[in-house]
Design an enzyme around this catalytic site. Sequence first.
Site, PDB file in Angstrom:
ATOM      1  N   ALA A  78       0.934  -1.329  -0.036  1.00 18.58           N
ATOM      2  CA  ALA A  78      -0.621  -0.310  -0.282  1.00 18.58           C
ATOM      3  C   ALA A  78       1.156   1.270  -0.298  1.00 18.58           C
ATOM      4  O   ALA A  78       0.919   2.321  -0.582  1.00 18.58           O
ATOM      5  CB  ALA A  78      -0.778  -0.128   1.154  1.00 18.58           C
ATOM      6  N   THR A  79       2.157   1.635   0.282  1.00 21.71           N
ATOM      7  CA  THR A  79       2.903   2.100   0.897  1.00 21.71           C
ATOM      8  C   THR A  79       3.085   3.029  -0.450  1.00 21.71           C
ATOM      9  O   THR A  79       3.765   4.097  -0.795  1.00 21.71           O
ATOM     10  CB  THR A  79       3.665   2.070   1.410  1.00 21.71           C
ATOM     11  OG1 THR A  79       3.685   2.313   2.830  1.00 21.71           O
ATOM     12  CG2 THR A  79       4.641   2.778   0.392  1.00 21.71           C
ATOM     13  N   GLN A 190      -6.485  -0.966   4.817  1.00 20.74           N
ATOM     14  CA  GLN A 190      -7.636  -1.420   6.563  1.00 20.74           C
ATOM     15  C   GLN A 190      -9.179  -1.588   6.281  1.00 20.74           C
ATOM     16  O   GLN A 190      -9.752  -2.424   7.294  1.00 20.74           O
ATOM     17  CB  GLN A 190      -7.705  -0.299   7.487  1.00 20.74           C
ATOM     18  CG  GLN A 190      -6.220   0.316   7.509  1.00 20.74           C
ATOM     19  CD  GLN A 190      -5.524  -1.506   8.537  1.00 20.74           C
ATOM     20  OE1 GLN A 190      -6.001  -2.424   9.069  1.00 20.74           O
ATOM     21  NE2 GLN A 190      -3.842  -0.998   9.282  1.00 20.74           N
ATOM     22  N   HIS A 212      -0.978  -7.937   3.047  1.00 21.79           N
ATOM     23  CA  HIS A 212      -0.508  -8.294   4.538  1.00 21.79           C
ATOM     24  C   HIS A 212      -1.461  -7.628   5.992  1.00 21.79           C
ATOM     25  O   HIS A 212      -1.900  -7.976   6.961  1.00 21.79           O
ATOM     26  CB  HIS A 212       0.947  -8.160   5.199  1.00 21.79           C
ATOM     27  CG  HIS A 212       0.853  -6.792   5.595  1.00 21.79           C
ATOM     28  ND1 HIS A 212       1.399  -6.392   6.955  1.00 21.79           N
ATOM     29  CD2 HIS A 212       1.651  -5.577   4.666  1.00 21.79           C
ATOM     30  CE1 HIS A 212       1.818  -5.144   7.118  1.00 21.79           C
ATOM     31  NE2 HIS A 212       0.876  -4.670   6.414  1.00 21.79           N
ATOM     32  N   THR A 250       9.253  -7.909 -12.191  1.00 21.36           N
ATOM     33  CA  THR A 250       9.439  -8.522 -12.613  1.00 21.36           C
ATOM     34  C   THR A 250       7.948  -8.795 -11.313  1.00 21.36           C
ATOM     35  O   THR A 250       8.027  -8.879 -10.708  1.00 21.36           O
ATOM     36  CB  THR A 250      10.422  -9.575 -12.801  1.00 21.36           C
ATOM     37  OG1 THR A 250      10.941  -9.770 -13.975  1.00 21.36           O
ATOM     38  CG2 THR A 250       9.797 -10.780 -12.675  1.00 21.36           C
ATOM     39  N   CYS A 336       3.906   1.751  11.489  1.00 19.28           N
ATOM     40  CA  CYS A 336       4.768   2.658  10.371  1.00 19.28           C
ATOM     41  C   CYS A 336       5.193   4.368  11.274  1.00 19.28           C
ATOM     42  O   CYS A 336       6.067   4.506  10.897  1.00 19.28           O
ATOM     43  CB  CYS A 336       3.816   2.739   9.142  1.00 19.28           C
ATOM     44  SG  CYS A 336       3.568   1.050   8.638  1.00 19.28           S
TER      45      CYS A 336
END
Length: 412
Positions: A78-79, A190, A212, A250, A336
């Site tokens: 997501a970052t 989220q 994740h 890739t 984070c």
Amino acid sequence: MTKNLPALPIYLDYQATTPTDPRVVEAMLPYFTEQFGNPHSGHHAFGAAAAGAVETARAQVAALIGADPREIIFTSGATESNNLALAGVARFQRNLQGDRKTHLVTAATEHKCVLESAAQLEREGFAVTYLPVGRTGLIDLERLAAAITERTVLVSIMAVNNEIGVVQPLAEIGALCRARGVHFHTDAAQAVGKIPLDVEAMNIDLMSLSGHKIYGPKGIGALYVRRRPRVRLAPLFQGGGQERGLRSGTLPTPLCVGLGAACEIAMREMAPEADRLRRLAARLHQGVVRQLPDAYLNGDPGRRVPGNLNLGFPGIDGDRLIGELKDLAVSSGSACSSAALEPSYVLRALGLDEAQARASLRIGLGRFTTEAEVDYAVERLVAAVQRLRDGPPAAAIVPEGADAPSAPVAHR
């Protein structure tokens, strides 16, 4: 204490990350050894098998959010997706239209990667409006409408806050942005797999998600990029032009397969899982406030994602409390931002003072949380707070900006 103790330590930090579902691991394993081909080498059987698996995963991700598979761009998480969405739209439009489109709107409670991406764009000459939130963590739609100007190119508002679990009014934001001709991006890391999302019905143009956070592997995510009306992006880096030229490199076939499998499981099990998590969260919240009546809930009590609780305990230092709970994995804020020493900027944005923000814990329940674990957590949490206070709980005190503790948790 509970007679039948659950296995320790107990994981209650599902907003930070989730364990990979064993069914996801099973789906991934063949692509590490047996089907190891490069998915971009479609001229032979090994590459074709990998490419087919990637496209199946792309379709699984798309189905969960009501998208076309061609609109899914695989990323590292997501970052990266958030950076690509903000910087990609902003830079492309400035290259196309010059200074006529150099303004973005976001919220003060966004994830750090959105705020830092916005700050970088400011250093590049873009203007950014950071909307405040109300005491419950929700943005004001009238303020949002007033912030959009003729120069606005993008509005970025996260779907579910990673600390307080508040669900923003996505459909209303999307309708407003569409009416004003502005792209709407949402960080849904989220939210995906936890609440129903439909990019068409909600008029979402870009959506970030992460493997994740939904019981998939780490190191994989995706960005939904609308095709009609088309959203155009400048890539963050250059390479072989994979992923529609937006994200070269890739693709990691096992990780893509894992993300797809996680999305398929979430789509199938979301409703019953949400109901179970609502019950567990209410059980934990009620168990705590029954013995600690001054404990307060941060964030809107109704518009919350299932499984999230952010609780404040007056007079308690959250870091010291965590230190007392060695057998419980809880947190004082975003994973984070865990290196930061200052109190949560999200809680401060709700109007809590520094002491109130420091007195709060984030508790995240998830797919593998049990009732026995919740009951044990209640006992340990209450005992730890009372021990730190060196006596029984004080009379109920609810700080300004917090919800009354007497009401049980309600979820959308």
